[in-house]
Design a protein around this motif. Structure first.
Motif, PDB file in Angstrom:
ATOM      1  N   VAL A 221       0.828  -1.028   0.086  1.00 17.80           N
ATOM      2  CA  VAL A 221      -0.057  -0.123   0.034  1.00 17.80           C
ATOM      3  C   VAL A 221       1.007   1.246  -0.127  1.00 17.80           C
ATOM      4  CG1 VAL A 221      -1.938   1.069   1.025  1.00 17.80           C
ATOM      5  CG2 VAL A 221      -1.646  -1.224   1.274  1.00 17.80           C
ATOM      6  N   PRO A 222       1.399   1.572  -1.023  1.00 17.31           N
ATOM      7  CA  PRO A 222       2.059   2.729  -1.221  1.00 17.31           C
ATOM      8  C   PRO A 222       1.690   4.187  -0.522  1.00 17.31           C
ATOM      9  CG  PRO A 222       1.196   2.568  -3.293  1.00 17.31           C
ATOM     10  CD  PRO A 222       0.813   1.357  -2.553  1.00 17.31           C
ATOM     11  N   ASP A 223       0.385   4.237  -0.375  1.00 10.32           N
ATOM     12  CA  ASP A 223      -0.125   5.623   0.034  1.00 10.32           C
ATOM     13  C   ASP A 223       0.049   5.763   1.458  1.00 10.32           C
ATOM     14  OD1 ASP A 223      -2.618   7.293   1.041  1.00 10.32           O
ATOM     15  OD2 ASP A 223      -1.961   8.133  -1.010  1.00 10.32           O
ATOM     16  N   ASP A 224       0.438   6.620   2.252  1.00  8.60           N
ATOM     17  CA  ASP A 224       0.436   6.613   3.547  1.00  8.60           C
ATOM     18  C   ASP A 224      -0.784   6.770   4.312  1.00  8.60           C
ATOM     19  OD1 ASP A 224       3.486   6.600   3.546  1.00  8.60           O
ATOM     20  OD2 ASP A 224       3.558   8.917   3.514  1.00  8.60           O
ATOM     21  N   ASN A 225      -1.527   7.575   3.773  1.00  6.33           N
ATOM     22  CA  ASN A 225      -2.838   7.589   4.369  1.00  6.33           C
ATOM     23  C   ASN A 225      -3.784   6.371   4.294  1.00  6.33           C
ATOM     24  OD1 ASN A 225      -2.809  10.391   5.256  1.00  6.33           O
ATOM     25  ND2 ASN A 225      -2.857  11.059   3.196  1.00  6.33           N
ATOM     26  N   ALA A 226      -3.561   5.822   3.008  1.00  9.81           N
ATOM     27  CA  ALA A 226      -4.306   4.524   2.959  1.00  9.81           C
ATOM     28  C   ALA A 226      -3.736   3.562   3.909  1.00  9.81           C
ATOM     29  CB  ALA A 226      -4.149   3.981   1.537  1.00  9.81           C
ATOM     30  N   ARG A 227      -2.664   3.419   4.215  1.00 10.19           N
ATOM     31  CA  ARG A 227      -2.013   2.353   5.099  1.00 10.19           C
ATOM     32  C   ARG A 227      -2.588   2.590   6.624  1.00 10.19           C
ATOM     33  NH1 ARG A 227       2.421   3.229   2.846  1.00 10.19           N
ATOM     34  NH2 ARG A 227       3.606   4.307   4.971  1.00 10.19           N
ATOM     35  N   ASP A 366       3.552   9.885  -1.534  1.00  6.82           N
ATOM     36  CA  ASP A 366       4.457   9.889  -0.197  1.00  6.82           C
ATOM     37  C   ASP A 366       4.228  11.131   0.548  1.00  6.82           C
ATOM     38  OD1 ASP A 366       6.402  10.177   1.670  1.00  6.82           O
ATOM     39  OD2 ASP A 366       7.855   8.793   0.469  1.00  6.82           O
ATOM     40  N   VAL A 367       2.989  10.946   1.506  1.00  6.95           N
ATOM     41  CA  VAL A 367       2.878  12.035   2.404  1.00  6.95           C
ATOM     42  C   VAL A 367       4.256  12.835   2.920  1.00  6.95           C
ATOM     43  CG1 VAL A 367       1.506  12.758   4.445  1.00  6.95           C
ATOM     44  CG2 VAL A 367       0.626  11.256   2.733  1.00  6.95           C
ATOM     45  N   LEU A 368       4.942  12.216   3.467  1.00 10.85           N
ATOM     46  CA  LEU A 368       6.130  12.896   4.315  1.00 10.85           C
ATOM     47  C   LEU A 368       6.749  13.303   3.341  1.00 10.85           C
ATOM     48  CD1 LEU A 368       7.579  12.843   6.826  1.00 10.85           C
ATOM     49  CD2 LEU A 368       8.928  11.177   6.129  1.00 10.85           C
ATOM     50  N   ARG A 369       7.130  12.942   2.123  1.00  9.74           N
ATOM     51  CA  ARG A 369       8.113  13.700   0.996  1.00  9.74           C
ATOM     52  C   ARG A 369       7.226  15.030   0.575  1.00  9.74           C
ATOM     53  NH1 ARG A 369      12.259   9.688  -2.157  1.00  9.74           N
ATOM     54  NH2 ARG A 369      11.715   8.070  -0.979  1.00  9.74           N
ATOM     55  N   LYS A 370       6.013  14.710   0.564  1.00  6.72           N
ATOM     56  CA  LYS A 370       5.246  16.107   0.105  1.00  6.72           C
ATOM     57  C   LYS A 370       5.167  17.234   1.220  1.00  6.72           C
ATOM     58  CE  LYS A 370       0.242  17.625  -0.730  1.00  6.72           C
ATOM     59  NZ  LYS A 370      -1.149  17.196  -0.457  1.00  6.72           N
ATOM     60  N   GLU A 371       5.161  16.761   2.548  1.00  2.00           N
ATOM     61  CA  GLU A 371       5.264  18.034   3.520  1.00  2.00           C
ATOM     62  C   GLU A 371       6.763  18.470   3.357  1.00  2.00           C
ATOM     63  OE1 GLU A 371       3.566  17.049   7.311  1.00  2.00           O
ATOM     64  OE2 GLU A 371       1.782  16.026   6.560  1.00  2.00           O
ATOM     65  N   LEU A 372       7.580  17.624   3.212  1.00  2.00           N
ATOM     66  CA  LEU A 372       9.189  18.253   3.113  1.00  2.00           C
ATOM     67  C   LEU A 372       9.372  19.045   1.966  1.00  2.00           C
ATOM     68  CD1 LEU A 372      10.926  14.911   4.384  1.00  2.00           C
ATOM     69  CD2 LEU A 372      10.782  17.072   5.742  1.00  2.00           C
ATOM     70  N   ALA A 373       8.828  18.509   0.884  1.00  2.00           N
ATOM     71  CA  ALA A 373       8.649  19.303  -0.386  1.00  2.00           C
ATOM     72  C   ALA A 373       8.283  20.926  -0.236  1.00  2.00           C
ATOM     73  CB  ALA A 373       8.107  18.770  -1.574  1.00  2.00           C
ATOM     74  N   LEU A 374       7.142  20.650   0.351  1.00  2.00           N
ATOM     75  CA  LEU A 374       6.357  22.168   0.703  1.00  2.00           C
ATOM     76  C   LEU A 374       6.869  22.906   1.586  1.00  2.00           C
ATOM     77  CD1 LEU A 374       2.762  20.760   0.728  1.00  2.00           C
ATOM     78  CD2 LEU A 374       3.710  22.196  -0.923  1.00  2.00           C
ATOM     79  N   ALA A 375       7.644  22.416   2.520  1.00  2.00           N
ATOM     80  CA  ALA A 375       8.488  23.054   3.486  1.00  2.00           C
ATOM     81  C   ALA A 375       9.582  23.548   2.836  1.00  2.00           C
ATOM     82  CB  ALA A 375       8.724  22.341   4.908  1.00  2.00           C
ATOM     83  N   ALA A 376      10.313  22.825   2.141  1.00  2.00           N
ATOM     84  CA  ALA A 376      11.739  23.386   1.340  1.00  2.00           C
ATOM     85  C   ALA A 376      11.390  24.370   0.498  1.00  2.00           C
ATOM     86  CB  ALA A 376      12.468  22.093   0.916  1.00  2.00           C
TER      87      ALA A 376
END
Length: 523
Positions: A221-227, A366-376
């Motif tokens: 399950v690649p989607d973090d929210n789905a997992r 990838d929820v985590l990478r999304k949030e890091l991308a937005l922050a960076a």
């Protein structure tokens, strides 16, 4: 496929929920794991689980909880000649593959020679650049010959060994073995439905002792929210989750929240040949303009450490704490001005009519990478740089590596060579795959990395990696952001879990279940 979900009409979650394959998660002799990624194949030759803990396979050596190497298929740690050019491994006696055929030195030779075969599409061939030959001295002895001394060589001998006979007259790249393998490990493959699940059964004749957990079902399950949703619904016995999603399980009865240290970084790969970022001053300015601690506090819920280079603080003998980037927007602005990228009336930077622009890409699920991308990107934008964020795929990220920054992940806690060499040495710039994705070139960095891998003197190696880290922060090719703590949610039904500093790869292997074959049901 039948997917049963427990009724949530009662106050508590019913313990014996049905798992996605119809078994019950209530049984302590089976486990259902929600994994965030799926392997492309199950063949070690092609790159499956090169760092060990492969479940289906064993290497010549393995690692204990402290990451110290210990004998596995070899009956002792491999030994080196005085010049470091010849390594010899002797095999344990009476080891068999799960189909009953005996393990011999020829299987080891076939495994490593296949990795080195240019006709084979192995993703790990660069790990063995120093190897010139592998021979069977006799049925129980293997000898490796290197072109130069390579201090971390024993670390590479965790690779799983495959049975040569299964590849007779078969193309390794397309062999049936790749999806239905035979190994010497504690588990065998019962079923693999690609895109859905992998089911493993205990190898009752395993040389290290039969596992107490008899069935392992890995649901992809690649989607973090789905997992997170499916874990909450009772479909999984354990899963990996970003820290913020995992926090809801703190003190929840019947569950454990596990937080393991890792050398796994998330970093923004900055293209070294893009006109805007080709200047080291610009790349250094981007690094100085990113507030890493704010990312750790807000995105990781405190579960991580700031990153500046790929050398993790967990590589304690090699890590240089002085090789860091302060959060200093004033110095970042000065460097950008010095490089000619000056702010206009609109607050945006440009040079000779060209806007300062750096797209930031991340893999969509990838929820985590999304949030890091937005922050960076937010921090970069505050410097006057246009930094649009785009959700995409790893394939597109590779295709656009020369024109955009991407949030990549990687890192290993075993040796600084394996953490940094293929990532930053110029010999890999322009090669296909996940090596030197930023096309980075720095001769001082090259020299330090070459010295570090070729010297057998620990003191020389330590100085080389100090030189590397200090040269790198003066001319960065990335904005390494954070080293993650890996967070897992696990039903509290087993004993035997041991904490291990983890690498980037933490799906079924090298994760909280790295020693799953030794877990036992709680009484």
């Amino acid at each position: 496929m039948r997917r049963a979900v427990c009724a949530l009409l009662t106050v508590v979650l019913v313990a014996a929920c049905s798992s996605p394959d119809g078994s019950t998660t209530g049984s302590a002799t089976s486990i259902v794991i929600g994994a965030g990624s799926e392997p492309e194949n199950l063949n070690p030759v092609l790159g499956y689980a090169p760092d060990g803990a492969a479940k289906i396979f064993d290497g010549l050596v393995s690692r204990d909880a402290s990451l110290a190497l210990k004998p596995a298929l070899a009956d002792g740690l491999p030994t080196a000649s005085a010049d470091g050019l010849t390594w010899t491994a002797k095999l344990r006696k009476d080891i068999t593959f799960s189909d009953g055929t005996p393990l011999t030195a020829q299987d080891v030779v076939f495994t490593y020679k296949s990795v080195l075969d240019k006709k084979v599409n192995s993703t790990i061939a660069t790990r063995f650049d120093a190897v010139t030959d592998v021979v069977a001295v006799d049925t129980g002895t293997v000898e490796f010959t290197l072109s130069h001394a390579y201090a971390p060589f024993p670390q590479q001998l965790t690779l799983g060994i495959v049975p040569a006979a299964k590849f007779a007259g078969v193309d390794v790249n397309s062999a049936p073995f790749n999806t239905a393998p035979i190994g010497t490990g504690p588990y065998t493959v019962a079923e693999w439905r690609k895109g859905d699940r992998l089911v493993l059964k205990a190898n009752e004749k395993y040389w290290g002792g039969a596992p107490a957990i008899k069935t392992v079902t890995v649901v992809f399950v690649p989607d973090d929210n789905a997992r997170a949703t499916r874990m909450a619904a009772g479909e999984f016995d354990g899963t990996v989750l970003p820290p913020k999603l995992a926090r809801s399980y703190v003190s929840k009865s019947g569950y454990r929240l596990v937080q393991n240290p890792s050398a796994d970084y998330r970093g923004l790969g900055i293209p070294s040949e893009l006109p805007f970022t080709s200047d080291p001053r610009v790349r250094r300015a981007i690094n100085l303009g990113i507030n890493r601690q704010a990312m750790i506090d807000a995105v990781l819920a405190g579960s991580g450490k700031p990153a500046a280079t790929p050398i993790s603080p967990h590589l304690k003998d090699w890590y240089d704490p002085s090789a860091t980037f302060a959060f200093d927007t004033a110095e970042a602005a000065r460097l950008l001005d010095e490089a000619g990228w000056r702010k206009g009336a609109d607050g945006k930077r440009a040079r000779d009519g060209q806007p300062a622009r750096l797209p930031v890409l991340y893999p969509a699920p990838d929820v985590l990478r999304k949030e890091l991308a937005l922050a960076a990107a937010s921090d970069i934008a505050k410097l006057g740089i246009d930094a649009p964020v785009e959700a995409t795929t790893f394939e597109v990220m590779l295709q656009r590596r020369g024109e955009a920054a991407s949030v990549w992940g990687g890192g290993e806690p075993y040796d600084p060579d394996t953490a940094a060499y293929t990532l930053l040495h110029s010999r890999y710039a322009g090669q296909q795959g996940y090596v030197n994705m930023t096309l980075y070139r720095n001769s001082t960095v090259d020299t330090a990395l070459d010295t570090g891998r070729r010297s057998l003197d620990p003191g020389v190696r330590k100085q080389a990696y100090q030189d590397f880290q200090r040269a790198y922060v003066n001319d960065p090719g990335w904005a390494f952001l954070v080293f993650l703590d890996h967070t897992y949610v696990l039903r509290d039904k087993w004993n035997g879990q041991e904490t291990q500093v983890e690498p980037h790869d933490h799906g079924l292997v090298n994760a909280v279940w790295w020693n799953l074959e030794r877990w036992t049901p709680k009484p």
